[in-house]
Design a protein around this motif. Structure first.
Motif, PDB file in Angstrom:
ATOM      1  N   PHE A   9      41.653  51.927  -0.446  1.00 51.12           N
ATOM      2  CA  PHE A   9      40.387  52.571  -0.747  1.00 51.12           C
ATOM      3  C   PHE A   9      40.435  54.062  -0.427  1.00 51.12           C
ATOM      4  CE2 PHE A   9      39.827  52.402   3.661  1.00 51.12           C
ATOM      5  CZ  PHE A   9      38.627  52.957   4.054  1.00 51.12           C
ATOM      6  N   LEU A  10      41.448  54.504   0.313  1.00 54.45           N
ATOM      7  CA  LEU A  10      41.719  55.932   0.462  1.00 54.45           C
ATOM      8  C   LEU A  10      43.108  56.189  -0.093  1.00 54.45           C
ATOM      9  CD1 LEU A  10      40.910  58.763   1.628  1.00 54.45           C
ATOM     10  CD2 LEU A  10      42.200  58.088   3.677  1.00 54.45           C
ATOM     11  N   GLN A  11      43.190  57.128  -1.040  1.00 56.59           N
ATOM     12  CA  GLN A  11      44.467  57.443  -1.662  1.00 56.59           C
ATOM     13  C   GLN A  11      44.684  58.953  -1.689  1.00 56.59           C
ATOM     14  OE1 GLN A  11      45.749  54.897  -5.106  1.00 56.59           O
ATOM     15  NE2 GLN A  11      43.550  54.512  -5.272  1.00 56.59           N
ATOM     16  N   LEU A  12      45.870  59.359  -1.269  1.00 56.31           N
ATOM     17  CA  LEU A  12      46.309  60.745  -1.415  1.00 56.31           C
ATOM     18  C   LEU A  12      47.378  60.745  -2.490  1.00 56.31           C
ATOM     19  CD1 LEU A  12      46.741  61.772   2.354  1.00 56.31           C
ATOM     20  CD2 LEU A  12      44.634  61.450   1.035  1.00 56.31           C
ATOM     21  N   ASN A  13      47.116  61.448  -3.563  1.00 56.35           N
ATOM     22  CA  ASN A  13      47.988  61.405  -4.738  1.00 56.35           C
ATOM     23  C   ASN A  13      48.680  62.749  -4.952  1.00 56.35           C
ATOM     24  OD1 ASN A  13      47.094  58.745  -5.369  1.00 56.35           O
ATOM     25  ND2 ASN A  13      45.239  59.604  -6.291  1.00 56.35           N
ATOM     26  N   ALA A  14      49.958  62.826  -4.584  1.00 54.93           N
ATOM     27  CA  ALA A  14      50.823  63.982  -4.862  1.00 54.93           C
ATOM     28  C   ALA A  14      50.176  65.302  -4.439  1.00 54.93           C
ATOM     29  CB  ALA A  14      51.187  64.003  -6.346  1.00 54.93           C
ATOM     30  N   LEU A  15      49.786  65.388  -3.168  1.00 55.73           N
ATOM     31  CA  LEU A  15      49.097  66.580  -2.680  1.00 55.73           C
ATOM     32  C   LEU A  15      50.077  67.723  -2.400  1.00 55.73           C
ATOM     33  CD1 LEU A  15      46.543  65.100  -0.101  1.00 55.73           C
ATOM     34  CD2 LEU A  15      46.314  65.357  -2.583  1.00 55.73           C
ATOM     35  N   HIS A  16      49.677  68.923  -2.850  1.00 59.20           N
ATOM     36  CA  HIS A  16      50.357  70.166  -2.499  1.00 59.20           C
ATOM     37  C   HIS A  16      49.320  71.084  -1.870  1.00 59.20           C
ATOM     38  CE1 HIS A  16      54.149  69.730  -5.039  1.00 59.20           C
ATOM     39  NE2 HIS A  16      53.414  68.687  -5.365  1.00 59.20           N
ATOM     40  N   PHE A  17      49.746  71.807  -0.823  1.00 60.14           N
ATOM     41  CA  PHE A  17      48.802  72.726  -0.186  1.00 60.14           C
ATOM     42  C   PHE A  17      49.575  73.819   0.534  1.00 60.14           C
ATOM     43  CE2 PHE A  17      46.053  74.324   3.163  1.00 60.14           C
ATOM     44  CZ  PHE A  17      44.872  74.527   2.478  1.00 60.14           C
ATOM     45  N   GLY A  18      49.027  75.038   0.485  1.00 62.19           N
ATOM     46  CA  GLY A  18      49.598  76.158   1.222  1.00 62.19           C
ATOM     47  C   GLY A  18      48.508  77.062   1.751  1.00 62.19           C
ATOM     48  N   TYR A  19      48.827  77.765   2.841  1.00 61.01           N
ATOM     49  CA  TYR A  19      47.922  78.766   3.415  1.00 61.01           C
ATOM     50  C   TYR A  19      48.378  80.153   2.988  1.00 61.01           C
ATOM     51  CZ  TYR A  19      46.405  74.973   6.522  1.00 61.01           C
ATOM     52  OH  TYR A  19      45.920  73.790   7.027  1.00 61.01           O
ATOM     53  N   PRO A  20      47.442  81.075   2.791  1.00 59.89           N
ATOM     54  CA  PRO A  20      47.833  82.414   2.318  1.00 59.89           C
ATOM     55  C   PRO A  20      48.865  83.101   3.201  1.00 59.89           C
ATOM     56  CG  PRO A  20      45.463  82.119   2.148  1.00 59.89           C
ATOM     57  CD  PRO A  20      45.987  80.926   2.894  1.00 59.89           C
ATOM     58  N   ASP A  21      48.785  82.892   4.524  1.00 63.62           N
ATOM     59  CA  ASP A  21      49.682  83.589   5.435  1.00 63.62           C
ATOM     60  C   ASP A  21      50.940  82.798   5.781  1.00 63.62           C
ATOM     61  OD1 ASP A  21      48.206  81.687   6.770  1.00 63.62           O
ATOM     62  OD2 ASP A  21      48.120  82.804   8.650  1.00 63.62           O
ATOM     63  N   VAL A  29      52.664  64.986  -1.190  1.00 63.62           N
ATOM     64  CA  VAL A  29      52.297  64.010  -0.161  1.00 63.62           C
ATOM     65  C   VAL A  29      51.474  62.888  -0.788  1.00 63.62           C
ATOM     66  CG1 VAL A  29      50.858  63.637   1.883  1.00 63.62           C
ATOM     67  CG2 VAL A  29      52.426  65.582   1.781  1.00 63.62           C
ATOM     68  N   CYS A  30      51.933  61.654  -0.604  1.00 59.99           N
ATOM     69  CA  CYS A  30      51.231  60.476  -1.107  1.00 59.99           C
ATOM     70  C   CYS A  30      50.992  59.505   0.051  1.00 59.99           C
ATOM     71  CB  CYS A  30      52.045  59.779  -2.191  1.00 59.99           C
ATOM     72  SG  CYS A  30      52.367  60.793  -3.656  1.00 59.99           S
ATOM     73  N   LEU A  31      49.837  58.865   0.032  1.00 61.55           N
ATOM     74  CA  LEU A  31      49.504  57.897   1.085  1.00 61.55           C
ATOM     75  C   LEU A  31      48.412  56.979   0.568  1.00 61.55           C
ATOM     76  CD1 LEU A  31      49.102  58.526   4.856  1.00 61.55           C
ATOM     77  CD2 LEU A  31      47.178  57.528   3.634  1.00 61.55           C
ATOM     78  N   GLN A  32      48.479  55.717   0.961  1.00 58.98           N
ATOM     79  CA  GLN A  32      47.423  54.764   0.653  1.00 58.98           C
ATOM     80  C   GLN A  32      46.973  54.097   1.947  1.00 58.98           C
ATOM     81  OE1 GLN A  32      49.166  52.091  -2.255  1.00 58.98           O
ATOM     82  NE2 GLN A  32      48.403  53.328  -3.944  1.00 58.98           N
ATOM     83  N   LEU A  33      45.673  53.955   2.090  1.00 61.34           N
ATOM     84  CA  LEU A  33      45.090  53.333   3.278  1.00 61.34           C
ATOM     85  C   LEU A  33      44.180  52.204   2.821  1.00 61.34           C
ATOM     86  CD1 LEU A  33      44.928  53.771   6.439  1.00 61.34           C
ATOM     87  CD2 LEU A  33      42.784  54.975   5.980  1.00 61.34           C
ATOM     88  N   GLN A  66      45.224  64.945  -5.724  1.00 57.41           N
ATOM     89  CA  GLN A  66      43.854  64.451  -5.606  1.00 57.41           C
ATOM     90  C   GLN A  66      43.726  63.496  -4.423  1.00 57.41           C
ATOM     91  OE1 GLN A  66      42.376  61.749  -8.745  1.00 57.41           O
ATOM     92  NE2 GLN A  66      40.733  63.216  -9.100  1.00 57.41           N
ATOM     93  N   VAL A  67      42.579  63.571  -3.758  1.00 55.19           N
ATOM     94  CA  VAL A  67      42.207  62.616  -2.719  1.00 55.19           C
ATOM     95  C   VAL A  67      41.071  61.767  -3.263  1.00 55.19           C
ATOM     96  CG1 VAL A  67      41.334  62.301  -0.368  1.00 55.19           C
ATOM     97  CG2 VAL A  67      42.847  64.239  -0.898  1.00 55.19           C
ATOM     98  N   GLN A  68      41.199  60.450  -3.148  1.00 59.11           N
ATOM     99  CA  GLN A  68      40.151  59.547  -3.616  1.00 59.11           C
ATOM    100  C   GLN A  68      39.752  58.582  -2.506  1.00 59.11           C
ATOM    101  OE1 GLN A  68      41.907  57.829  -7.260  1.00 59.11           O
ATOM    102  NE2 GLN A  68      40.336  58.951  -8.389  1.00 59.11           N
ATOM    103  N   LEU A  69      38.459  58.410  -2.343  1.00 61.72           N
ATOM    104  CA  LEU A  69      37.900  57.427  -1.430  1.00 61.72           C
ATOM    105  C   LEU A  69      37.011  56.500  -2.240  1.00 61.72           C
ATOM    106  CD1 LEU A  69      37.485  56.424   1.508  1.00 61.72           C
ATOM    107  CD2 LEU A  69      35.513  57.958   1.635  1.00 61.72           C
ATOM    108  N   LYS A  70      37.328  55.218  -2.224  1.00 63.92           N
ATOM    109  CA  LYS A  70      36.608  54.233  -3.028  1.00 63.92           C
ATOM    110  C   LYS A  70      36.579  54.650  -4.500  1.00 63.92           C
ATOM    111  CE  LYS A  70      33.642  52.716   0.792  1.00 63.92           C
ATOM    112  NZ  LYS A  70      32.246  52.570   1.278  1.00 63.92           N
ATOM    113  N   SER A  71      37.704  55.151  -4.979  1.00 59.17           N
ATOM    114  CA  SER A  71      37.907  55.558  -6.380  1.00 59.17           C
ATOM    115  C   SER A  71      37.126  56.805  -6.775  1.00 59.17           C
ATOM    116  CB  SER A  71      37.548  54.408  -7.340  1.00 59.17           C
ATOM    117  OG  SER A  71      38.347  53.277  -7.080  1.00 59.17           O
TER     118      SER A  71
END
Length: 253
Positions: A9-21, A29-33, A66-71
């Motif tokens: 019911f919680l899914q992290l789908n191919a996350l990319h993230f960076g900070y400006p500095d 990053v992928c994860l299912q809970l 994308q992050v999804q909670l309960k779809s």
């Protein structure tokens, strides 16, 4: 691997993230809970664990993925989420019970049912007699228990926890781990839990994922029976899982 009787019911789908500095800190990053599951993230400082937690909770927005909670796409924190951080961050001018009820009072009137549930949570945490005390009158462990009760007051489906027991002594930490597991089982709460402590991760989790340099390795399934108990920490099965995590961590050097 997800339990066969549940769907994520919680899914992290191919996350990319960076900070400006700092540039890119997470990649793919992928994860299912699953409902009621406890998933621990472990890794060295700076590997991206807390950033994953913030993305999952809607405190940060992924640059890709994308992050999804309960779809539903998560764009900000919702009432289905609770948060516990390393510092309890209690308001010193409020009583224990009013700190617990703070998430309710910020969004409307506190009802008799709300107050009764807050007192029930305090009783489950062994704090019933301290309901009218102020935070400065509590020990560090007691303050952490209040923070957990506050996170649960909205009956969230998922808790996000960022090293909540790291600053506590070993005995208090083990007591809180025990109480935390009992509360999660009682309320059916799923948990994404960040820690540096391999033994803590094995004791708490259904699965443990090791992070390194912004990437997440395949999770280690923790096939230990529940309910967990303190004596389990000294069993060959527990020590073997800790050793497996240690070898995985050493391989990232």
């Amino acid at each position: 691997m997800m339990r066969p009787d549940t769907m994520p019911f919680l899914q992290l789908n191919a996350l990319h993230f960076g900070y400006p500095d700092r540039g890119e800190v997470l990649r793919d990053v992928c994860l299912q809970l699953a409902p009621g599951e406890i998933h621990c993230l472990i890794g060295r400082s700076g590997c991206g664990k807390t950033t994953v937690l913030k993305l999952a909770a809607g405190l940060l927005t992924p640059q890709q993925g994308q992050v999804q909670l309960k779809s539903q796409t998560v764009q900000q924190p919702t009432s289905d989420m609770g948060f516990v951080f390393q510092s309890p961050t209690l308001l010193h001018w409020l009583s224990v019970i009013d700190n617990v009820l703070l998430p309710i009072s910020l969004h409307g009137a506190v009802t008799h049912d709300h107050r009764a549930y807050g007192e029930q949570l305090l009783a489950q945490m062994g704090l019933a007699t301290l309901r009218d005390d102020k935070p400065h009158q509590l020990s560090g462990g007691q303050q952490s228990r209040v923070a957990m009760a506050r996170a649960l007051i909205t009956r969230p489906a998922v808790l996000f926890m960022d090293e909540p027991f790291a600053a506590l002594d070993a005995i208090t930490r083990e007591e809180l781990q025990r109480d935390f597991l009992a509360l999660c089982q009682t309320h059916g709460t799923a948990v994404l839990f960040v820690t540096h402590d391999m033994a803590e991760a094995v004791y708490l989790a259904d699965r443990v994922s090791l992070m390194h340099a912004g990437r997440m390795q395949a999770p280690l399934q923790i096939d230990l029976p529940r309910p967990r108990h303190s004596a389990m920490r000294y069993t060959p099965a527990f020590n073997a899982l800790c050793e497996q995590l240690r070898h995985a961590m050493d391989a990232t050097l």
